[in-house]
Design an enzyme around this catalytic site. Sequence first.
Site, PDB file in Angstrom:
ATOM      1  N   ASP A 358       0.873  -1.165   0.000  1.00  0.00           N
ATOM      2  CA  ASP A 358       0.000   0.000   0.000  1.00  0.00           C
ATOM      3  C   ASP A 358       0.920   1.228   0.000  1.00  0.00           C
ATOM      4  O   ASP A 358       2.107   1.116   0.324  1.00  0.00           O
ATOM      5  CB  ASP A 358      -0.881  -0.020   1.247  1.00  0.00           C
ATOM      6  CG  ASP A 358      -1.738   1.223   1.378  1.00  0.00           C
ATOM      7  OD1 ASP A 358      -2.335   1.635   0.370  1.00  0.00           O
ATOM      8  OD2 ASP A 358      -1.775   1.793   2.483  1.00  0.00           O
ATOM      9  N   ASP A 551      -1.785  -0.822   5.924  1.00  0.00           N
ATOM     10  CA  ASP A 551      -2.070  -0.353   7.283  1.00  0.00           C
ATOM     11  C   ASP A 551      -3.495   0.119   7.483  1.00  0.00           C
ATOM     12  O   ASP A 551      -3.954   0.230   8.612  1.00  0.00           O
ATOM     13  CB  ASP A 551      -1.128   0.806   7.643  1.00  0.00           C
ATOM     14  CG  ASP A 551      -1.472   2.066   6.859  1.00  0.00           C
ATOM     15  OD1 ASP A 551      -1.567   1.981   5.623  1.00  0.00           O
ATOM     16  OD2 ASP A 551      -1.648   3.116   7.488  1.00  0.00           O
ATOM     17  N   ASP A 555      -7.388  -1.834   3.613  1.00  0.00           N
ATOM     18  CA  ASP A 555      -6.409  -2.852   3.238  1.00  0.00           C
ATOM     19  C   ASP A 555      -6.760  -4.218   3.802  1.00  0.00           C
ATOM     20  O   ASP A 555      -6.147  -5.221   3.415  1.00  0.00           O
ATOM     21  CB  ASP A 555      -5.003  -2.462   3.727  1.00  0.00           C
ATOM     22  CG  ASP A 555      -4.451  -1.248   3.001  1.00  0.00           C
ATOM     23  OD1 ASP A 555      -4.775  -1.086   1.809  1.00  0.00           O
ATOM     24  OD2 ASP A 555      -3.707  -0.474   3.624  1.00  0.00           O
TER      25      ASP A 555
END
Length: 659
Positions: A358, A551, A555
């Site tokens: 990410d 995080d 996600d």
Amino acid sequence: MEEYKNACGCGCGHHEEAACSCHSGCGHKESASGCGCGCESGGGTLEREEVLPLVAALVLFFVGLLSPVGEIFQTLLYGMAYLISGWKVLAHAGRNILKGQVFDEAFLMSVASLGAFLIGDFGEGAAVMLFYNIGELFQSYAVGRSRGSITALMDIRPDTANLLRNGQATEVPAESVAVDDLILVKAGERIPLDGVVVEGSSQLDTAALTGEAVPREINAGDQALAGCVNLTGVLQIKVTKPFGESTASKILELTEHAGANKAKAEQFITKFARYYTPAVVLVAAVIAVVPPLLGLGTWADFIHRALTFLVISCPCALVISVPMGFFAGIGCASRNGILVKGGNYLEALCTAETVAFDKTGTLTQGTFRVSERRPKGCGEDQLLEWAALAEAYSTHPIAQSLRAAYGQEINLARVGEVSEAAGNGVKALVDGKEVLVGNARLMKSAGIEVPEATFSGTAVHVAVDGVYMGLLLIGDTVKPEAKGVLKKLKSLGIQKTVMLTGDHPSAAQEIGREVGVDLVKAELLPGDKVSALENLLHKKSQKGTLLFIGDGMNDAPVLARADVGIAMGGMGTDAAIEAADVIIMDDDLNRLPTAIRIARQTRRIVIQNVVFALCVKGIILVLGAAGHASMWAAVFADVGVSLLAVLNSMRALHLKKER
């Protein structure tokens, strides 16, 4: 041998059977030779009630061996030594036979030793049982000490806290402290609960959580995590999480349950033991019966060989050392600020082939600021005010940056109904007007055109009552270690690195180029991220694994779908941490190559144990079948190899950190 059940979760490999004899109230189960679970008084310590019978049996054995007494008296001494040292093993074998669970370690030792007595080898029969139990005692001690070493490293949660009330500190149970209470942490004390420092400054030793040796400075307004040691000043901390949800509690809980998720190697050993033992019993029977029938030797000689073969065949070294190796590797990872939820995930890290990241909070700092205002049809301050009010209830880092840039107290009375479009933005009533704040997709879904432009940052568009009012550019900074981590991953053999983000393509590409990822996928909704990950999973090799590091709450689906989901534990949401298989406690990306390295070294140690145990046992099995290995060699092949394998497994606990 029957499948080794592990009720205590310690990876010790002992049988599940009667209540633990250590009397500590641990609830663990006992093997034929004791608990071996690492309890305070069952494994890891040599208790008097366990040692004294063996000492007595040892004395009787050597009196019979060395004293010039008659054969009958000598046999009596051997028999007494045998019963004192081996009655637990005989009883265990008998209970299992009644249950239909015949093929286990106790059965093998009972048949071998009783068989020796039947053919007149009284000394060897007593010696096998006696020295087997002495070896098991020390093996149990070694396993208990090993488990104690691991759990002691993670015993980082104080049971009490200094609660501040009316300026007075009172020591109370940590679990009784509520959220928003103030606690006092003096120099030299460990922080008992997560919170925010409201007064004081100090240096913190964070090694228990992160493995970092260098103390970290902490001041008012900074987050203080349970488990860290306050080194210098006095801190007043406002508690933000209850005792059971603190960082230290999560570490202990996750590590405690890590043994439940077995690696493939552990699963293989369990299945192997289930079929291996009946097979060797059958081979032993053939050795005992067939050669004498063919006239190749005496019955006594080949029965003795078969009994020796049975003792050698016990697969203790494999059953105990393999799970112990993975448990030690998990402990080592915890020391380095990496929580691994099971041996299967540690094993999967070894074959990492593709790593997907990410962007926000993972490759970047996640600390946003408004870098530019581009109004259209209103003033800059008005544009920012609409955005800040519309994002009044959002916890997203971008929303926080908008409110921070606004710099005034949010008047919630001006904000009406709010609805959030995940991954796109929000719609809110502000002063009775419909305000849209979000990305270009949100605007287009409402039929509002946005300017085509290249942005150096994330663009947040604002529209009021269907009219486009401009955009705000949000800047984020790359983590200083990100570029170096990508290089380390390449050096570890990672074939492809990918960044998956919901950000604007131009901003995402700029970050991607800066850190050095191979591929950038931008403007992805949570569902799109899962689809992109599925595509990457199809392209990897059959033996390779895909890691995803993220995080945010959005996600969580991707973390759950990846072969190994890795959450940034410091900034990460509870949903991300819950969905992840591995948690990096301090958000330091350098922990990722460290985790892969620890996993590979742990696997190397486990393979060493398997090869060593199989080779030694294979050689002595052949020698035993040929009549060239004594019962003493058999005992070494069983207990001695197990001890050496356990000690080798503990090397995984002290693997060096990645620099």
